[in-house]
Write a protein that holds these residues in place. Structure first.
Motif, PDB file in Angstrom:
ATOM      1  N   SER A   1       0.835  -1.204   0.000  1.00 32.17           N
ATOM      2  CA  SER A   1       0.000   0.000   0.000  1.00 32.17           C
ATOM      3  C   SER A   1       0.866   1.248   0.000  1.00 32.17           C
ATOM      4  CB  SER A   1      -0.907  -0.012   1.236  1.00 32.17           C
ATOM      5  OG  SER A   1      -1.666   1.182   1.322  1.00 32.17           O
ATOM      6  N   GLY A   2       0.496   2.209  -0.831  1.00 35.30           N
ATOM      7  CA  GLY A   2       1.215   3.467  -0.897  1.00 35.30           C
ATOM      8  C   GLY A   2       2.287   3.532  -1.965  1.00 35.30           C
ATOM      9  N   ILE A   3       2.582   2.405  -2.625  1.00 36.20           N
ATOM     10  CA  ILE A   3       3.575   2.393  -3.694  1.00 36.20           C
ATOM     11  C   ILE A   3       2.847   2.319  -5.033  1.00 36.20           C
ATOM     12  CG2 ILE A   3       5.510   1.147  -4.728  1.00 36.20           C
ATOM     13  CD1 ILE A   3       6.283   0.195  -1.972  1.00 36.20           C
ATOM     14  N   GLU A   4       3.076   3.300  -5.870  1.00 33.75           N
ATOM     15  CA  GLU A   4       2.375   3.380  -7.156  1.00 33.75           C
ATOM     16  C   GLU A   4       3.113   2.566  -8.214  1.00 33.75           C
ATOM     17  OE1 GLU A   4       0.914   6.758 -10.436  1.00 33.75           O
ATOM     18  OE2 GLU A   4       2.018   7.340  -8.617  1.00 33.75           O
ATOM     19  N   ALA A   5       2.336   1.824  -8.983  1.00 32.50           N
ATOM     20  CA  ALA A   5       2.906   1.005 -10.058  1.00 32.50           C
ATOM     21  C   ALA A   5       3.146   1.880 -11.282  1.00 32.50           C
ATOM     22  CB  ALA A   5       1.959  -0.145 -10.403  1.00 32.50           C
TER      23      ALA A   5
ATOM     24  N   ASP B   1      12.168   3.490   1.604  1.00 28.77           N
ATOM     25  CA  ASP B   1      12.179   4.834   1.031  1.00 28.77           C
ATOM     26  C   ASP B   1      12.530   4.842  -0.453  1.00 28.77           C
ATOM     27  OD1 ASP B   1      14.816   4.085   1.264  1.00 28.77           O
ATOM     28  OD2 ASP B   1      15.495   5.958   2.176  1.00 28.77           O
ATOM     29  N   ASP B   2      12.879   3.682  -1.014  1.00 25.93           N
ATOM     30  CA  ASP B   2      13.163   3.559  -2.438  1.00 25.93           C
ATOM     31  C   ASP B   2      12.946   2.105  -2.822  1.00 25.93           C
ATOM     32  OD1 ASP B   2      14.031   3.475  -5.017  1.00 25.93           O
ATOM     33  OD2 ASP B   2      16.079   4.141  -4.620  1.00 25.93           O
ATOM     34  N   PRO B   3      11.716   1.739  -3.205  1.00 23.78           N
ATOM     35  CA  PRO B   3      11.384   0.325  -3.418  1.00 23.78           C
ATOM     36  C   PRO B   3      12.086  -0.320  -4.600  1.00 23.78           C
ATOM     37  CG  PRO B   3       9.541   1.735  -4.027  1.00 23.78           C
ATOM     38  CD  PRO B   3      10.539   2.621  -3.364  1.00 23.78           C
ATOM     39  N   ALA B   4      12.990   0.387  -5.270  1.00 27.11           N
ATOM     40  CA  ALA B   4      13.791  -0.245  -6.323  1.00 27.11           C
ATOM     41  C   ALA B   4      15.241  -0.455  -5.871  1.00 27.11           C
ATOM     42  CB  ALA B   4      13.757   0.590  -7.592  1.00 27.11           C
ATOM     43  N   ARG B   5      15.538  -0.157  -4.593  1.00 23.47           N
ATOM     44  CA  ARG B   5      16.906  -0.330  -4.092  1.00 23.47           C
ATOM     45  C   ARG B   5      16.964  -1.579  -3.210  1.00 23.47           C
ATOM     46  NH1 ARG B   5      19.527   1.305   0.581  1.00 23.47           N
ATOM     47  NH2 ARG B   5      17.794   2.670   1.205  1.00 23.47           N
TER      48      ARG B   5
ATOM     49  N   LEU C   1       3.094  -6.017 -13.848  1.00 22.64           N
ATOM     50  CA  LEU C   1       2.740  -4.592 -13.812  1.00 22.64           C
ATOM     51  C   LEU C   1       3.527  -3.799 -14.848  1.00 22.64           C
ATOM     52  CD1 LEU C   1       2.563  -4.105  -9.926  1.00 22.64           C
ATOM     53  CD2 LEU C   1       0.646  -4.319 -11.533  1.00 22.64           C
ATOM     54  N   PRO C   2       3.111  -2.566 -15.124  1.00 22.84           N
ATOM     55  CA  PRO C   2       3.780  -1.755 -16.148  1.00 22.84           C
ATOM     56  C   PRO C   2       5.262  -1.540 -15.852  1.00 22.84           C
ATOM     57  CG  PRO C   2       1.679  -0.752 -15.523  1.00 22.84           C
ATOM     58  CD  PRO C   2       1.921  -1.869 -14.563  1.00 22.84           C
ATOM     59  N   GLY C   3       6.054  -1.539 -16.899  1.00 22.79           N
ATOM     60  CA  GLY C   3       7.458  -1.189 -16.794  1.00 22.79           C
ATOM     61  C   GLY C   3       8.403  -2.351 -16.573  1.00 22.79           C
ATOM     62  N   PHE C   4       7.901  -3.471 -16.046  1.00 15.90           N
ATOM     63  CA  PHE C   4       8.799  -4.601 -15.807  1.00 15.90           C
ATOM     64  C   PHE C   4       9.304  -5.161 -17.135  1.00 15.90           C
ATOM     65  CE2 PHE C   4       6.969  -4.421 -11.611  1.00 15.90           C
ATOM     66  CZ  PHE C   4       7.996  -4.872 -10.787  1.00 15.90           C
ATOM     67  N   TYR C   5      10.560  -5.567 -17.125  1.00 11.97           N
ATOM     68  CA  TYR C   5      11.188  -6.069 -18.339  1.00 11.97           C
ATOM     69  C   TYR C   5      10.424  -7.263 -18.917  1.00 11.97           C
ATOM     70  CZ  TYR C   5      15.625  -3.517 -17.491  1.00 11.97           C
ATOM     71  OH  TYR C   5      16.583  -2.561 -17.309  1.00 11.97           O
ATOM     72  N   GLU C   6      10.414  -7.328 -20.248  1.00  6.12           N
ATOM     73  CA  GLU C   6      10.084  -8.590 -20.887  1.00  6.12           C
ATOM     74  C   GLU C   6      11.255  -9.536 -20.634  1.00  6.12           C
ATOM     75  OE1 GLU C   6       7.210  -9.209 -22.122  1.00  6.12           O
ATOM     76  OE2 GLU C   6       6.459  -7.144 -22.107  1.00  6.12           O
ATOM     77  N   ARG C   7      11.011 -10.844 -20.773  1.00  6.43           N
ATOM     78  CA  ARG C   7      12.089 -11.790 -20.485  1.00  6.43           C
ATOM     79  C   ARG C   7      13.290 -11.583 -21.400  1.00  6.43           C
ATOM     80  NH1 ARG C   7       7.828 -15.139 -18.574  1.00  6.43           N
ATOM     81  NH2 ARG C   7       7.219 -15.704 -20.682  1.00  6.43           N
ATOM     82  N   ASN C   8      13.040 -11.200 -22.665  1.00 10.19           N
ATOM     83  CA  ASN C   8      14.189 -10.981 -23.554  1.00 10.19           C
ATOM     84  C   ASN C   8      15.006  -9.766 -23.111  1.00 10.19           C
ATOM     85  OD1 ASN C   8      12.151  -9.187 -24.325  1.00 10.19           O
ATOM     86  ND2 ASN C   8      12.858  -9.111 -26.446  1.00 10.19           N
TER      87      ASN C   8
END
Length: 359
Positions: free
Chosen positions: A131-135, A230-234, A279-286
């Motif tokens: 909750s609170g993290i935007e995709a 504070d940075d869900p991609a780290r 969800l949006p933005g995640f890499y395709e497998r290739n």
């Protein structure tokens, strides 16, 4: 620090004597000796179906205790000494591996071997974002990059310099894995699936030559990582090193990608493996593979074999669970429909084998 977060009260039958454990920890860990006596609080992490994991708190100190499941366990399984020893060896060169504080094999303390490691604070990304993290597209791409680069870093660990020469048997690793997982499926097989026999023949006759061995996590996936609040991609930690060994890094890569579901995958596959990677933005497998190849320098021309094998391995895991239900060894109703999931994964694995390359 909020000890309630991400934990539950210790489940019935899975408690231990906190006084005995506290006395042991005071004798082993300097930071614990600085905390008030009699102050040990214990909570349990609810996720996972293998080892039991507890959150320990004394004053300002927190740690995580891991022990095997209750009851008899197979030989060499749930080896706490092995897992804590690995963390001790790689933590200095791979800081995302939590630091272990101590390992104990004295049954008088807990009744089973256990180890205690540092607690890392972070969020787990599983079937939905917290909750609170935007995709957003940006978040999806940054997370994808972080996952790929973390896997590359694991495979780049100099396992010989880290003193892990006796941690596995890399020679013949892939051949042993193929043979072992085929045998596991045959022992657990129930329903006839037309694609099984041609798939098993294909796997047995198309084993590629492995690249140079590396340390492999063997269960590397998004929900075995912790990310910063504070940075869900780290990334802040990589967890669950129980199955790590020395082996084929492309096997590890394929296992990771078998959980990396995309919206274009068949609906049946998406329903088996719910994950935020749709969800949006995640890499395709290739894209995942392209970045891994660029960062690692490895040749990925045989990845269709590894992906075929990865999907088959997942099917075997589910088949082993299903046969226990079918034989009445478990009454858990969730497993009654696992035969359909196995069928879907076998079909998907066979289809990948016939593509000749990944799409």
């Amino acid at each position: 620090m909020n000890i309630e977060k991400d934990t539950i009260a210790v489940r019935s039958g899975e408690a231990f004597d906190p006084h005995v454990v506290e006395d042991y920890l005071r004798a082993q860990i300097a930071e614990v000796r600085a905390q008030p006596e009699g102050s040990l609080e214990v909570r349990q992490f609810p996720s996972g179906a293998s080892n039991l994991t507890y959150l320990l708190k004394m004053g300002t100190w927190e740690g995580v205790l891991r022990r095997p499941p209750l009851g008899p366990v197979p030989p060499k399984a749930h080896d706490m000494g092995r897992e804590s020893g690995l963390l001790r060896q790689i933590h200095p060169v791979f800081p995302l591996a939590p630091k272990p504080y101590c390992f104990c094999d004295d049954p008088a303390i807990l009744g089973a071997p256990f180890y205690v490691m540092e607690r890392r604070q972070g969020i787990v990304l599983d079937s939905a974002l917290p909750s609170g993290i935007e995709a957003t597209e940006e978040l999806g791409r940054r997370l994808s990059q972080a996952v790929v680069e973390t896997l590359v870093d694991i495979h780049a660990i100099d396992w010989q310099q880290a003193g892990l020469e006796h941690f596995g048997y890399p020679l013949g690793f892939l051949e042993r894995q193929v043979k072992s997982w085929i045998e596991r499926y045959q022992r657990a097989q129930t329903d006839a699936i037309p694609e099984v026999e041609p798939l098993l023949r294909w796997l047995s006759t198309h084993i590629p030559t492995s690249p140079a061995a590396s340390l492999i996590h063997n269960d590397f996936k998004l929900n075995n990582m912790l990310f910063a609040e504070d940075d869900p991609a780290r990334p802040v930690a990589v967890l669950d090193w129980e199955m790590a060994t020395l082996g084929d890094p492309l096997f590890d890569l394929a296992i990771s990608l078998s959980y990396w579901v995309r919206p274009s995958d068949p609906p049946e596959l998406r329903s088996i493996l719910p994950t935020v990677t749709v969800l949006p933005g995640f890499y395709e497998r290739n894209e995942f593979l392209e970045l891994y190849a660029r960062k690692s320098g490895r040749d990925l021309s045989d990845m269709h074999f590894y992906m075929t094998f990865a999907y088959f391995k997942l099917a075997v895991i589910l088949q082993q669970i299903y046969v226990r239900w079918k034989r009445g060894q478990t009454q858990d109703a969730r497993f009654a429909g696992f035969d359909k999931r196995v069928y879907t994964l076998i079909q998907h694995a066979y289809a990948v084998s016939q593509q000749g390359q990944l799409t």
